[in-house]
Design an enzyme around this catalytic site. Structure first.
Site, PDB file in Angstrom:
ATOM      1  N   ASP A  69      -0.093  -7.723   1.405  1.00 21.74           N
ATOM      2  CA  ASP A  69       0.302  -6.367   1.311  1.00 21.74           C
ATOM      3  C   ASP A  69       1.878  -6.217   1.423  1.00 21.74           C
ATOM      4  OD1 ASP A  69       0.054  -3.440   1.392  1.00 21.74           O
ATOM      5  OD2 ASP A  69      -0.419  -3.423   3.522  1.00 21.74           O
ATOM      6  N   HIS A  90       0.780  -1.281  -0.029  1.00 18.28           N
ATOM      7  CA  HIS A  90       0.109  -0.262   0.128  1.00 18.28           C
ATOM      8  C   HIS A  90       0.865   1.237  -0.033  1.00 18.28           C
ATOM      9  CE1 HIS A  90       0.302  -0.305   4.684  1.00 18.28           C
ATOM     10  NE2 HIS A  90       0.472   1.190   4.438  1.00 18.28           N
ATOM     11  N   SER A 143       4.967   2.450   7.806  1.00 17.91           N
ATOM     12  CA  SER A 143       4.542   1.164   6.757  1.00 17.91           C
ATOM     13  C   SER A 143       5.670   0.942   6.281  1.00 17.91           C
ATOM     14  CB  SER A 143       3.307   1.565   6.053  1.00 17.91           C
ATOM     15  OG  SER A 143       2.182   1.605   6.844  1.00 17.91           O
TER      16      SER A 143
END
Length: 524
Positions: free
Chosen positions: A177, A147, A251
């Site tokens: 992901d 993402h 992230s």
């Protein structure tokens, strides 16, 4: 799909995740002398507890110095076109108009500005996002979250010494992901290696390094808060929960153990406020390693698949099956041409072991996905009171899910035009035979068999379990039913056997699922 409070990855700053702190007891617990005279001798020599865990470090500085050079900043640029849709059918959105007082000059200014930006002939806008990553080889392979780089037109990596390098996307995996990047550097790069996430115990110290809010090289410490977390992100959820402070921009960053090995990839946070509240989630390294290796070799991921739809075996379901203990994966559907069908697995079977290892139901898709395509697995299956061994050849997961019932049209509520219905008052619904009228009424397929639900009592057991008019009961206690009389007979048989619950196999707009009903009353 993210839990409420998770930050959507479409925001300008990429999503990251969070971590907690620990209370560490360094001295053994002792009972005050004299409180229990009989135990005084034992109090003087308390038993040692062998944990194998690290004590509280004086500092994380040496470890951080060694690891920081391998953690990078990942920045992306994406071109947004006015009123365009992405490949998932979601409209691309840039900044939203702030919530100014209605009719104020600020509201008009921003309204006019956004209208100009979104006009059909306006020039494309660019959106930038920030995330983290870590180098896993000296020749420049970098791991991050999918993402973080999703839909990016340009990806740039910034090293710890502020060297900026363009990055190429090698491959990505939506289901976990994860993504793999590659940069070309004039000299070998510092890198870190994956460790064994299975050795990470709840309470162990961990370090998270990343770029929260673009602040590169931020180090936070915490502990492993929990293991095997399912946060409804997908069928392969098995997250490590940590309380090391993680925020937007973390992230794709690494979660390290005290040996400096990567045991997780920070991916999501639970946060009502948008900031870290000490609940973060990392993809375990033992799951990430195989995905990254496949991306490095082929640019894509192939997963094992056997073609079943499953449910966890709850205590209610186990009571209905007379299964003890309540454990395993209950088959709610079998893909007609899939490996499970070829192995003669059937709806109602309970898979309890995979290759000799006991499993929980929700773990089965992830464990099957990790098996090599073409290999043979042995399933220990409970079937109507007997345990059997079923060999099955692992197939390749299709690009799109082919679960039965996925093409079913929405069913319209309402009572069918027929006279004979079965009123199951104790279960909270009524049912009738499938006729030409009911097929039209509820848009049932010509091949649909079973007994159609014609009414549901508000607040009753059926309503609480999500039944709706138009749903179809196809089996009772793993026996097919095609008439209201057979449905009643199956329920009464379960009552005579003094079962605590009765299991109905229900076909609704989402497909097949087993629904347990308590038998604490009599069906009318």
């Amino acid at each position: 799909m993210r839990l409420p409070g998770f930050q959507a990855p479409r925001s300008v700053l990429a999503l990251t995740l969070g971590v907690t702190s620990a209370l560490w007891i360094t001295a053994p617990f002792r009972v005050a002398p004299g409180l229990i005279p009989e135990a005084r001798a034992a109090q003087d020599t308390p038993p040692a507890i062998a944990t194998g865990a690290h004590g509280v470090p004086d500092s994380f500085a040496d470890l951080a110095d060694r690891l920081l050079p391998a953690v990078v900043n990942v920045s992306t640029t994406q071109t947004l076109k006015a009123s365009s849709d992405d490949e998932d059918g979601e409209e691309e959105q840039g900044p939203q108009i702030p919530d100014f007082p209605r009719g104020s000059p600020f509201e008009k200014f921003f309204h006019d500005f956004m209208n100009r930006q979104n006009a059909p002939n306006s020039p494309p806008r660019k959106m930038q996002a920030l995330g983290s990553g870590f180098i896993v080889s000296a020749d420049g392979y970098i791991v991050t979250n999918n993402h973080v780089i999703r839909h990016a037109d340009k990806i740039t990596v910034t090293l710890q010494d502020n060297t900026t390098l363009p990055a190429k996307l090698i491959g990505h995996d939506d289901r976990t992901d994860l993504a793999l990047l590659k940069v070309a550097a004039p000299q070998p790069l510092p890198f870190v290696t994956f460790g064994d996430s299975d050795t990470a115990r709840v309470g162990n110290w961990v370090l998270a390094i990343g770029n929260p809010f673009g602040l590169s090289g931020t180090v936070t410490a915490g502990i492993v808060s929990s293991r095997s977390r399912n946060i409804d992100q997908g069928p392969y959820d098995d997250f490590i929960q940590t309380d090391a402070s993680i925020n937007k921009g973390n992230s794709g960053g690494p979660l390290f153990d005290m040996h400096g090995a990567v045991i997780g990839v920070n991916t999501a946070i639970y946060s009502p406020s948008g900031g870290s509240v000490g609940i973060g989630f990392s993809i375990p390294s033992n799951e990430a390693k195989g995905i990254i290796e496949q991306l490095r070799k082929t640019g894509k991921v192939s997963r094992g698949w056997i073609g079943v739809r499953i449910q966890d075996v709850t205590q209610e379901i186990a009571d209905g099956l007379n299964l003890k203990p309540a454990r395993g994966a209950l088959l709610a559907g079998v893909e007609p041409k899939g490996p499970a069908a070829k192995a003669q697995l059937a709806t109602g079977d309970v898979i309890q072991q995979l290759n000799g290892k006991t499993i929980e139901g929700r773990a089965l898709p992830r464990l099957i996905a990790d098996l090599p395509v073409g290999s043979q697995a042995h399933l220990t299956v409970w079937r109507k009171g007997k345990t059997i061994d079923v060999p099955v050849t692992i197939g390749t997961l299709p690009e799109t899910d082919t679960d039965s019932g996925s093409d079913e049209k929405p069913k319209k509520p309402g009572a069918p035009k027929q006279d004979k219905t079965l009123d199951l008052g104790a279960l909270g619904f009524s049912a009738g035979a499938i006729t030409e009228d009911t097929r039209k009424q509820y848009q049932l397929s010509d091949s649909q068999k079973g007994v159609v639900v014609t009414g549901v009592t508000d607040g009753g057991p059926a309503s609480e379990r999500g039944l709706k008019p138009g749903d179809v009961v196809t089996e009772v206690q793993q026996t097919a039913v095609n008439s209201p009389a057979e449905l009643r007979k199956g329920i009464e048989a379960a009552q005579k056997e003094k079962r605590r619950s009765v299991l109905l196999l229900v076909h609704d707009s989402d497909g097949l699922r087993w629904v347990p009903f308590p038998l604490d009353g009599n069906a009318r």
